[in-house]
Design a protein around this motif. Structure first.
Motif, PDB file in Angstrom:
ATOM      1  N   ALA A 214       0.806  -1.221   0.000  1.00  0.00           N
ATOM      2  CA  ALA A 214       0.000   0.000   0.000  1.00  0.00           C
ATOM      3  C   ALA A 214       0.839   1.271   0.000  1.00  0.00           C
ATOM      4  N   GLN A 215       2.118   1.168   0.319  1.00  0.00           N
ATOM      5  CA  GLN A 215       2.943   2.362   0.466  1.00  0.00           C
ATOM      6  C   GLN A 215       3.746   2.645  -0.799  1.00  0.00           C
ATOM      7  N   ARG A 216       4.070   3.917  -1.018  1.00  0.00           N
ATOM      8  CA  ARG A 216       4.700   4.350  -2.256  1.00  0.00           C
ATOM      9  C   ARG A 216       6.010   5.094  -2.012  1.00  0.00           C
ATOM     10  N   ARG A 217       6.815   5.150  -3.061  1.00  0.00           N
ATOM     11  CA  ARG A 217       7.948   6.067  -3.163  1.00  0.00           C
ATOM     12  C   ARG A 217       7.697   6.969  -4.353  1.00  0.00           C
ATOM     13  N   PHE A 218       8.230   8.177  -4.301  1.00  0.00           N
ATOM     14  CA  PHE A 218       8.070   9.104  -5.418  1.00  0.00           C
ATOM     15  C   PHE A 218       9.403   9.772  -5.700  1.00  0.00           C
ATOM     16  N   ALA A 219       9.734   9.875  -6.963  1.00  0.00           N
ATOM     17  CA  ALA A 219      10.954  10.572  -7.390  1.00  0.00           C
ATOM     18  C   ALA A 219      10.599  11.517  -8.520  1.00  0.00           C
ATOM     19  N   SER A 220      11.321  12.609  -8.599  1.00  0.00           N
ATOM     20  CA  SER A 220      11.118  13.571  -9.685  1.00  0.00           C
ATOM     21  C   SER A 220      12.460  13.886 -10.337  1.00  0.00           C
ATOM     22  N   VAL A 221      12.416  14.149 -11.637  1.00  0.00           N
ATOM     23  CA  VAL A 221      13.624  14.416 -12.408  1.00  0.00           C
ATOM     24  C   VAL A 221      13.342  15.560 -13.366  1.00  0.00           C
ATOM     25  N   ASP A 222      14.257  16.508 -13.449  1.00  0.00           N
ATOM     26  CA  ASP A 222      14.169  17.596 -14.421  1.00  0.00           C
ATOM     27  C   ASP A 222      15.222  17.388 -15.506  1.00  0.00           C
ATOM     28  N   THR A 223      14.801  17.455 -16.767  1.00  0.00           N
ATOM     29  CA  THR A 223      15.728  17.411 -17.892  1.00  0.00           C
ATOM     30  C   THR A 223      15.406  18.573 -18.824  1.00  0.00           C
ATOM     31  N   SER A 224      16.330  18.878 -19.728  1.00  0.00           N
ATOM     32  CA  SER A 224      16.169  20.020 -20.623  1.00  0.00           C
ATOM     33  C   SER A 224      15.446  19.609 -21.904  1.00  0.00           C
ATOM     34  N   LEU A 225      14.383  20.331 -22.251  1.00  0.00           N
ATOM     35  CA  LEU A 225      13.663  20.063 -23.492  1.00  0.00           C
ATOM     36  C   LEU A 225      14.565  20.288 -24.703  1.00  0.00           C
ATOM     37  N   ASP A 226      15.541  21.184 -24.593  1.00  0.00           N
ATOM     38  CA  ASP A 226      16.453  21.447 -25.716  1.00  0.00           C
ATOM     39  C   ASP A 226      17.240  20.198 -26.100  1.00  0.00           C
ATOM     40  N   ASP A 227      17.567  19.349 -25.131  1.00  0.00           N
ATOM     41  CA  ASP A 227      18.296  18.118 -25.457  1.00  0.00           C
ATOM     42  C   ASP A 227      17.450  17.199 -26.332  1.00  0.00           C
ATOM     43  N   TYR A 228      16.175  17.063 -26.009  1.00  0.00           N
ATOM     44  CA  TYR A 228      15.290  16.224 -26.818  1.00  0.00           C
ATOM     45  C   TYR A 228      15.113  16.830 -28.211  1.00  0.00           C
ATOM     46  N   ARG A 229      14.985  18.142 -28.270  1.00  0.00           N
ATOM     47  CA  ARG A 229      14.835  18.805 -29.561  1.00  0.00           C
ATOM     48  C   ARG A 229      16.084  18.651 -30.420  1.00  0.00           C
TER      49      ARG A 229
END
Length: 478
Positions: A245-260
């Motif tokens: 029932a319990q969770r972990r949460f992680a967040s990540v920021d990446t640059s949209l320019d790299d994907y473009r």
């Protein structure tokens, strides 16, 4: 008569278990404006915007004997300050502390005796920032009559628009006799609803696979590939275990320019770059776990995609099943394999262009992530290993009561037997990942989170050494 829940809506209530709460979330991080921002400001904004989402003042009322699907009834004792809540993280208010709080809040089921949503103001973040965490049951958000509460509180300018007049007065709740009478009338008018309900309770792998294939489009090659993929059980993976029932949460920021940059050099869609990046991250993570990875190893992802209807008048979210090539060592080759697999689907299903999607009323990122989660929950867990929802967001600043939003992270719920769900949203030059995971099955979630920017860097460096390929997808922006 009150609105009756559809078979799909009510299925999320039937499927909900203590280990699989069926709510979707969104975490927005904001700068505090000079004028300040507090709990009373949030309550005022939500109170003003409830006129746009009347469902958020309604609760589920079951029909005696389950003779028909339950109905939405006005909550005559609606208490806004029960649903809008205040919390804080201790100093220094690091991102890790926020993620831990998000995980604990998202682990708790919603109270079914009340309207099925909550919103939290989280104070005490580093740099004087605050966060808003919205939490909405999937039974509520269909993208047509109801959108996510996390969407309607946001503005495109720092100035709050004039609030509509709130003329809401709760209707009297129907009696049990009235509910039974309404159910009988609906059975006479729509006898197919009973059959539909029965069929949903008997859904198994062949039916789920057939439904996925049917919605994948009309191109012969694409359908044949989808049929071969969906007809096979998902590969064995440490992502598919019994969950708690319990969770972990992680967040990540990446640059949209790299994907473009990768898109420009290789002539692929940004979504292809995202999926190839996730494939590379999963590959690295599996190695850290000591899992044997060979050239043919795959992880099957369910990737909900917004597609246009046949007459192109509106869009809906359909299933797309993709085997991520985690066994491929070459990041550029991983990208090529992903792009080849997704091309037929985009062409056959008339995928909505990202720029158009980001501007469609009613289809802001929180709502689309909720719709994607609905799609995932409606398919058999034996068909795929994890869910990946990718929703393009606006590249201009959004505000709540004058406070600018700096990042937004989706929280996609877990299906039974699945330890990880990945959601991502592009916003203001960033691609923000939200990773929701089972607490016991994924103690190394932060390792996987770090693998994402590493895999993106690896991919960017690989394509920089290759000749530029013309973009044959000029018709697509994302």
């Amino acid at each position: 008569m009150p609105d009756r829940l559809s078979a799909l809506d009510v299925s999320f209530l039937y499927l909900e278990e203590p280990t699989t709460p069926m709510h979707v979330g969104s975490v927005g991080v904001f700068e505090t404006p000079e004028s300040g921002f507090g709990f009373d400001d949030l309550v005022d904004v939500v109170r003003e915007r409830l006129a746009y989402v009347p469902r958020y003042r309604q609760r589920v009322r079951w029909v005696p004997g389950n003779l028909a699907h339950p109905v939405w009834v006005d909550d005559e004792d609606f208490d806004l300050t029960y649903h809008v809540r205040r919390s804080a993280v201790p100093r220094p208010g690091t991102p890790d502390q926020l993620r831990e709080l998000v995980a604990r809040i998202m682990s708790r089921p919603l109270d079914r005796s009340r309207p099925l949503w909550e919103m939290y103001l989280v104070e005490g973040l580093e740099g004087g920032r605050f966060a808003l965490l919205s939490k909405t049951h999937q039974a509520m958000v269909d993208g047509i009559s109801t959108v996510d509460i996390g969407q309607v509180v946001l503005d495109t300018t720092p100035h709050r628009p004039e609030a509509p007049a709130d003329t809401w007065t709760p209707s009297a709740e129907p009696s049990s006799i009235e509910l039974l009478a309404g159910a009988l009338v609906d059975v006479v008018r729509r006898p197919g609803d009973l059959l539909e309900s029965a069929q949903r309770t008997l859904t198994d792998l062949p039916r789920a696979a057939a439904r996925a294939v049917r919605l994948l489009g009309g191109a012969a090659g694409g359908v044949a590939t989808a049929m071969r993929t969906a007809a096979r059980p998902a590969p064995t993976s440490p992502l598919n275990v019994s969950i708690g029932a319990q969770r972990r949460f992680a967040s990540v920021d990446t640059s949209l320019d790299d994907y473009r940059a990768v898109r420009r050099r290789r002539g692929v869609a940004i979504n292809d770059v995202v999926l190839a990046t996730i494939a590379g991250a999963l590959r690295s993570w599996l190695f850290t776990r000591g899992v044997r990875v060979v050239s043919t190893t795959t992880v099957r992802a369910l990737v909900p995609m917004s597609v246009l209807t046949d007459d192109s008048s509106r869009s809906h979210v359909a299933e797309y099943i993709l085997d991520l090539p985690v066994g491929e060592a070459n990041p550029a080759m991983r990208l090529q394999q992903v792009a080849y697999a997704t091309k037929a689907h985009r062409e056959a299903s008339h995928a909505v262009r990202a720029r158009a999607l980001a501007g469609m009323a009613g289809f802001a990122p929180p709502t689309l992530h909720a719709l994607g989660a609905r799609v995932a929950s409606s398919l058999s867990r034996r068909v795929f290993n994890l869910v990946v929802t990718n929703v393009p967001g606006p590249q201009t600043t959004l505000y709540v009561a004058g406070a600018p939003m700096v990042a937004s992270y989706p929280v996609v719920p877990l299906a039974k037997g699945q330890a990880l769900a990945i959601g991502l949203t592009s916003y203001k030059g960033k691609v923000c990942f939200g990773l929701n995971a089972d607490r016991d099955a994924m103690p190394d979630l932060n390792v996987l989170a770090q693998c994402i920017p590493d895999a993106l860097t690896e991919l960017v460096e690989a394509v920089e050494q290759m000749p530029t390929r013309p973009d044959r997808r000029a018709r697509k922006a994302h």
